[in-house]
Design a protein around this motif. Structure first.
Motif, PDB file in Angstrom:
ATOM      1  N   ILE A  92       0.718  -1.081  -0.127  1.00 39.17           N
ATOM      2  CA  ILE A  92      -0.222   0.141   0.129  1.00 39.17           C
ATOM      3  C   ILE A  92       1.020   0.992  -0.034  1.00 39.17           C
ATOM      4  O   ILE A  92       1.907   1.166   0.813  1.00 39.17           O
ATOM      5  CB  ILE A  92      -0.879  -0.007   1.182  1.00 39.17           C
ATOM      6  CG1 ILE A  92      -1.844  -1.084   1.166  1.00 39.17           C
ATOM      7  CG2 ILE A  92      -1.619   1.314   1.458  1.00 39.17           C
ATOM      8  CD1 ILE A  92      -2.404  -1.495   2.358  1.00 39.17           C
ATOM      9  N   GLY A  99      -8.840   5.815   5.237  1.00 36.10           N
ATOM     10  CA  GLY A  99      -9.160   4.532   5.443  1.00 36.10           C
ATOM     11  C   GLY A  99      -8.514   4.190   6.742  1.00 36.10           C
ATOM     12  O   GLY A  99      -8.467   4.679   7.708  1.00 36.10           O
ATOM     13  N   SER A 201      -8.754  -0.788  -6.295  1.00 34.08           N
ATOM     14  CA  SER A 201      -7.478  -0.761  -5.406  1.00 34.08           C
ATOM     15  C   SER A 201      -6.813   0.481  -5.073  1.00 34.08           C
ATOM     16  O   SER A 201      -5.775   0.493  -4.785  1.00 34.08           O
ATOM     17  CB  SER A 201      -6.697  -1.857  -6.041  1.00 34.08           C
ATOM     18  OG  SER A 201      -6.292  -1.309  -7.500  1.00 34.08           O
TER      19      SER A 201
END
Ligand code: TMP
Length: 253
Positions: A92, A99, A201
């Motif tokens: 990531i 988030g 994504s």
């Protein structure tokens, strides 16, 4: 006429054996899931959009010298890719807090980070893809230190490329997730960007309005997910020529 042999079915894609050794076919489903599949729906046209968008990003990366597994799009829902051994990590990269990072560290969503931050999650649905450190990755042998140097370099190049492309169409790249695979050329092994890059994504916010144009629309019930992805595709000039239609995996031979 032989049916493609299914290798693996995930939440958003099915992987089939490809027509040549060393290739696979990725079939993009319309299924959307969140919170480790606790929330599920079928979003008509999502697979077609993600197939196109992932092609667009992966081809762009190939063209600027960032290696990916992508070879070519086959049809509305399928793409041919090099087969690779997926490293069991979700990589990531975050440019702005959002988030799980916002929750974990109490940073307001949308706060710009001092520099891009790379995080790793161990890919295991039963465990809910837990956050892990480089120490875990080295100790459990998921990737070597040399692999990790390559992975960070790849992730940051993807970040620069994706941030630039998105900025050009009025979208802020908040964060994204990639997966990395090993491919073998004879005895020589190298790492490539694998899986998909799509609004499933990434987090994508309109620069002017802050409107969310990614899977958070589904996760947080903010509106119509296909409309958000269509808007991303429209801005990038990546529009399917025909309206999305449900299609079955094609036959080969
Ligand atoms: P997070 O803030 O929920 O950890 O997500 C970070 C980024 O990773 C965000 O762009 C969404 C993406 N992501 C996936 O692609 N798959 C996942 O399973 C999760 C949880 C996040």
């Amino acid at each position: 006429m032989a049916r493609r042999k299914k290798i693996y079915e995930g939440k958003a894609k099915i992987i089939y054996e490809g027509p040549e050794p060393g290739t696979i076919v990725q079939y993009f489903k319309d299924d959307a899931t969140a919170f480790n599949a606790e929330k599920k729906d079928v979003i008509e046209g999502k697979g077609v959009l993600n197939n196109r968008l992932s092609e667009f990003f992966m081809m762009g990366l190939n063209n600027v010298g960032v290696p990916t597994h992508f070879l070519k799009r086959l049809n509305m829902r399928e793409q041919l890719c090099r087969s690779c051994e997926i490293i069991p990590l979700e990589i990531i990269v975050r440019n702005y807090a959002a988030g799980s990072m916002s929750k974990r560290l109490g940073i307001e969503e949308g706060t710009q980070l001092p520099r891009p931050i790379v995080e790793y999650c161990y890919k295991d649905d039963k465990l809910g893809d837990p956050l892990v450190s480089e120490e875990h990755i080295a100790a459990f042998g998921w990737a070597s230190q040399h692999d990790m140097d390559d992975i960070v370099a790849l992730a940051l190049r993807v970040n620069d490329f994706m941030s630039g492309i998105m900025f050009g169409v009025g979208i802020k790249l908040i964060d994204f997730k990639i997966e990395i695979g090993r491919v073998y050329d004879g005895d020589f092994q190298r790492l490539v960007v694998a899986d998909e890059i799509s609004p499933d994504s990434c987090r994508l916010w309109d620069i002017e309005t802050g409107e969310k144009l990614d899977k958070d629309v589904f996760r947080r019930d903010l509106g119509n997910l296909a409309d958000a992805y269509t808007e991303v595709a429209r801005r990038l000039g990546v529009m399917p020529k025909q309206a999305p239609q449900p299609t079955k995996p094609t036959l080969i031979n």
